[in-house]
Design a protein around this motif. Sequence first.
Motif, PDB file in Angstrom:
ATOM      1  N   TYR A  25      -5.012 -18.303  29.240  1.00  0.00           N
ATOM      2  CA  TYR A  25      -6.312 -18.903  29.530  1.00  0.00           C
ATOM      3  C   TYR A  25      -6.245 -19.943  30.635  1.00  0.00           C
ATOM      4  CZ  TYR A  25      -9.366 -16.376  26.504  1.00  0.00           C
ATOM      5  OH  TYR A  25     -10.114 -15.364  25.961  1.00  0.00           O
ATOM      6  N   GLY A  26      -5.062 -20.488  30.894  1.00  0.00           N
ATOM      7  CA  GLY A  26      -4.929 -21.367  32.052  1.00  0.00           C
ATOM      8  C   GLY A  26      -5.185 -20.598  33.337  1.00  0.00           C
ATOM      9  N   PHE A  27      -4.536 -19.439  33.472  1.00  0.00           N
ATOM     10  CA  PHE A  27      -4.735 -18.603  34.661  1.00  0.00           C
ATOM     11  C   PHE A  27      -6.131 -17.994  34.681  1.00  0.00           C
ATOM     12  CE2 PHE A  27      -0.032 -18.513  34.885  1.00  0.00           C
ATOM     13  CZ  PHE A  27       0.118 -18.824  36.233  1.00  0.00           C
ATOM     14  N   ALA A  28      -6.576 -17.476  33.530  1.00  0.00           N
ATOM     15  CA  ALA A  28      -7.883 -16.816  33.473  1.00  0.00           C
ATOM     16  C   ALA A  28      -9.006 -17.777  33.834  1.00  0.00           C
ATOM     17  CB  ALA A  28      -8.109 -16.233  32.083  1.00  0.00           C
ATOM     18  N   ALA A  29      -8.945 -19.001  33.298  1.00  0.00           N
ATOM     19  CA  ALA A  29      -9.986 -19.987  33.590  1.00  0.00           C
ATOM     20  C   ALA A  29      -9.985 -20.366  35.065  1.00  0.00           C
ATOM     21  CB  ALA A  29      -9.777 -21.233  32.724  1.00  0.00           C
ATOM     22  N   ALA A  30      -8.799 -20.518  35.656  1.00  0.00           N
ATOM     23  CA  ALA A  30      -8.708 -20.864  37.073  1.00  0.00           C
ATOM     24  C   ALA A  30      -9.340 -19.773  37.942  1.00  0.00           C
ATOM     25  CB  ALA A  30      -7.251 -21.077  37.464  1.00  0.00           C
ATOM     26  N   VAL A  31      -9.063 -18.521  37.606  1.00  0.00           N
ATOM     27  CA  VAL A  31      -9.626 -17.405  38.372  1.00  0.00           C
ATOM     28  C   VAL A  31     -11.142 -17.351  38.204  1.00  0.00           C
ATOM     29  CG1 VAL A  31      -9.731 -14.888  38.577  1.00  0.00           C
ATOM     30  CG2 VAL A  31      -7.521 -16.028  38.306  1.00  0.00           C
ATOM     31  N   LEU A  32     -11.619 -17.487  36.970  1.00  0.00           N
ATOM     32  CA  LEU A  32     -13.054 -17.446  36.715  1.00  0.00           C
ATOM     33  C   LEU A  32     -13.794 -18.562  37.439  1.00  0.00           C
ATOM     34  CD1 LEU A  32     -13.037 -16.607  32.901  1.00  0.00           C
ATOM     35  CD2 LEU A  32     -14.017 -15.184  34.703  1.00  0.00           C
ATOM     36  N   LEU A  33     -13.244 -19.761  37.408  1.00  0.00           N
ATOM     37  CA  LEU A  33     -13.878 -20.887  38.092  1.00  0.00           C
ATOM     38  C   LEU A  33     -13.878 -20.683  39.607  1.00  0.00           C
ATOM     39  CD1 LEU A  33     -12.445 -23.821  35.945  1.00  0.00           C
ATOM     40  CD2 LEU A  33     -14.840 -23.120  36.084  1.00  0.00           C
ATOM     41  N   GLY A  34     -12.808 -20.106  40.134  1.00  0.00           N
ATOM     42  CA  GLY A  34     -12.751 -19.814  41.563  1.00  0.00           C
ATOM     43  C   GLY A  34     -13.786 -18.784  41.971  1.00  0.00           C
ATOM     44  N   VAL A  35     -13.926 -17.730  41.160  1.00  0.00           N
ATOM     45  CA  VAL A  35     -14.927 -16.694  41.450  1.00  0.00           C
ATOM     46  C   VAL A  35     -16.333 -17.274  41.335  1.00  0.00           C
ATOM     47  CG1 VAL A  35     -15.897 -14.498  40.653  1.00  0.00           C
ATOM     48  CG2 VAL A  35     -13.417 -14.809  40.721  1.00  0.00           C
ATOM     49  N   LEU A  36     -16.555 -18.120  40.335  1.00  0.00           N
ATOM     50  CA  LEU A  36     -17.868 -18.761  40.159  1.00  0.00           C
ATOM     51  C   LEU A  36     -18.213 -19.622  41.374  1.00  0.00           C
ATOM     52  CD1 LEU A  36     -20.315 -19.452  38.358  1.00  0.00           C
ATOM     53  CD2 LEU A  36     -18.951 -21.312  37.386  1.00  0.00           C
ATOM     54  N   ARG A  48     -21.016 -17.703  34.770  1.00  0.00           N
ATOM     55  CA  ARG A  48     -21.032 -19.170  34.698  1.00  0.00           C
ATOM     56  C   ARG A  48     -20.698 -19.654  33.290  1.00  0.00           C
ATOM     57  NH1 ARG A  48     -26.210 -23.120  36.165  1.00  0.00           N
ATOM     58  NH2 ARG A  48     -25.046 -25.113  36.101  1.00  0.00           N
ATOM     59  N   PHE A  49     -21.326 -19.040  32.285  1.00  0.00           N
ATOM     60  CA  PHE A  49     -21.065 -19.451  30.903  1.00  0.00           C
ATOM     61  C   PHE A  49     -19.604 -19.207  30.542  1.00  0.00           C
ATOM     62  CE2 PHE A  49     -20.784 -18.442  26.351  1.00  0.00           C
ATOM     63  CZ  PHE A  49     -21.279 -19.617  25.818  1.00  0.00           C
ATOM     64  N   THR A  50     -19.086 -18.047  30.910  1.00  0.00           N
ATOM     65  CA  THR A  50     -17.701 -17.715  30.589  1.00  0.00           C
ATOM     66  C   THR A  50     -16.725 -18.653  31.282  1.00  0.00           C
ATOM     67  OG1 THR A  50     -18.338 -15.375  30.393  1.00  0.00           O
ATOM     68  CG2 THR A  50     -15.982 -15.856  30.549  1.00  0.00           C
ATOM     69  N   ALA A  51     -16.956 -18.907  32.579  1.00  0.00           N
ATOM     70  CA  ALA A  51     -16.030 -19.722  33.366  1.00  0.00           C
ATOM     71  C   ALA A  51     -15.984 -21.168  32.884  1.00  0.00           C
ATOM     72  CB  ALA A  51     -16.416 -19.668  34.841  1.00  0.00           C
ATOM     73  N   LEU A  52     -17.153 -21.779  32.671  1.00  0.00           N
ATOM     74  CA  LEU A  52     -17.174 -23.196  32.296  1.00  0.00           C
ATOM     75  C   LEU A  52     -16.627 -23.421  30.882  1.00  0.00           C
ATOM     76  CD1 LEU A  52     -20.551 -24.454  33.829  1.00  0.00           C
ATOM     77  CD2 LEU A  52     -18.236 -24.607  34.761  1.00  0.00           C
ATOM     78  N   THR A  53     -16.979 -22.548  29.958  1.00  0.00           N
ATOM     79  CA  THR A  53     -16.446 -22.719  28.597  1.00  0.00           C
ATOM     80  C   THR A  53     -14.951 -22.393  28.553  1.00  0.00           C
ATOM     81  OG1 THR A  53     -17.208 -20.475  28.046  1.00  0.00           O
ATOM     82  CG2 THR A  53     -18.640 -22.317  27.425  1.00  0.00           C
ATOM     83  N   ALA A  54     -14.530 -21.390  29.346  1.00  0.00           N
ATOM     84  CA  ALA A  54     -13.103 -21.053  29.392  1.00  0.00           C
ATOM     85  C   ALA A  54     -12.299 -22.206  29.981  1.00  0.00           C
ATOM     86  CB  ALA A  54     -12.877 -19.787  30.206  1.00  0.00           C
ATOM     87  N   ALA A  68     -23.051 -24.482  40.546  1.00  0.00           N
ATOM     88  CA  ALA A  68     -22.834 -23.744  39.306  1.00  0.00           C
ATOM     89  C   ALA A  68     -21.724 -24.356  38.460  1.00  0.00           C
ATOM     90  CB  ALA A  68     -22.492 -22.285  39.614  1.00  0.00           C
ATOM     91  N   LEU A  69     -20.912 -25.245  39.054  1.00  0.00           N
ATOM     92  CA  LEU A  69     -19.834 -25.891  38.305  1.00  0.00           C
ATOM     93  C   LEU A  69     -20.341 -27.055  37.461  1.00  0.00           C
ATOM     94  CD1 LEU A  69     -17.048 -25.962  41.052  1.00  0.00           C
ATOM     95  CD2 LEU A  69     -17.307 -24.333  39.169  1.00  0.00           C
ATOM     96  N   ARG A  70     -21.605 -27.425  37.658  1.00  0.00           N
ATOM     97  CA  ARG A  70     -22.187 -28.501  36.860  1.00  0.00           C
ATOM     98  C   ARG A  70     -22.624 -27.976  35.503  1.00  0.00           C
ATOM     99  NH1 ARG A  70     -25.301 -29.362  41.823  1.00  0.00           N
ATOM    100  NH2 ARG A  70     -24.184 -30.827  43.161  1.00  0.00           N
ATOM    101  N   CYS A  71     -22.674 -28.867  34.530  1.00  0.00           N
ATOM    102  CA  CYS A  71     -23.037 -28.462  33.161  1.00  0.00           C
ATOM    103  C   CYS A  71     -24.496 -28.723  32.834  1.00  0.00           C
ATOM    104  CB  CYS A  71     -22.144 -29.189  32.156  1.00  0.00           C
ATOM    105  SG  CYS A  71     -20.399 -28.737  32.287  1.00  0.00           S
TER     106      CYS A  71
END
Length: 309
Positions: free
Chosen positions: A48-59, A190-196, A67-70
């Motif tokens: 999840y460290g790698f997965a979250a980094a990739v998701l946030l980068g794609v977002l 967005r939901f997946t990336a920020l929560t991840a 979109a990085l704001r909550c």
Amino acid sequence: MSDAAARDAPLAGIGCLVLAAVTWGCSFPVGKAAMLVVDAYFLTAIRYGFAAAVLLGVLLHTEGAAALRCDGRPLLVALLGVIGIGGGVLMMFIGLHHTQAEHAAVIVATQPLVAALLGWVIRKQRPGRATLFAIGLAFTGVALVVTRGDPSSLAGTGSAIGDLLVLGAALCWVTYTLCAAAFPSWSALRFTALTAGAGALFVVAATLVATQLGVAAVPTSGQLQSVAWQILFVTFGAALLGTLCWNIGIRRVGAGGVLFINFVPITAFIIGIMQGYRFNWAEVVGAALVIIGLLSSRIGTANQKGDTG
């Protein structure tokens, strides 16, 4: 949206749900094999460290920095990340270490029925008779699977603890999924990336604490290399692709899409057979009861809506 696009949207959603469920079904035996070398804490932290980094980068690339704001709800986002990733995934892998991959997959498949029970407790929405029957049927199936038809076999083993942890993880993931409705204006990405991202931070912190307490052990480079493909699969296949596809599919198909969770135990059982595991009558009958329970629940709900519509 054009008529063709409207017709394609549910089909694309179905494809996403099947892909997610099959990927998750594969992740149980693959993750179980990886945990023979790397413990559950570090495996979850890495994936999840790698997965979250990739998701946030794609977002960031697709939706921009805004979109990085909550949107004023950082605590809720962080809490859902802890529940979904910390509770749902970390607890799942710790439980998987103590039980069989196929058993864990069957327990996970009961999530739609767990959601009905959770709605009863929280929202006071009593399930219909068909759903209550389905819940009883499914949990009878789970009991058959985890005991292999012999309850006394659980005595003196850690499998019962593992099964309870997996059930707790399923409850956490149901809570995470239901709470996604609180963010209707957010994209699934967005939901997946920020929560991840929030969940990954929690898992890393939990792993550091577990290491200090001697519960988790830092893997060597040789150990990581020996299970490299398993780590890549559970990270980029199950954690990244699977979670994102599931969230996309549920949004496109709707609540009925939860039925595709049936592919999780089916996939795990097929892999178990391919690996030479011999299932006894109780495991096969129990898995069938869980699937029948899920199907009967959805059919009963559909009939109930038809009668009142």
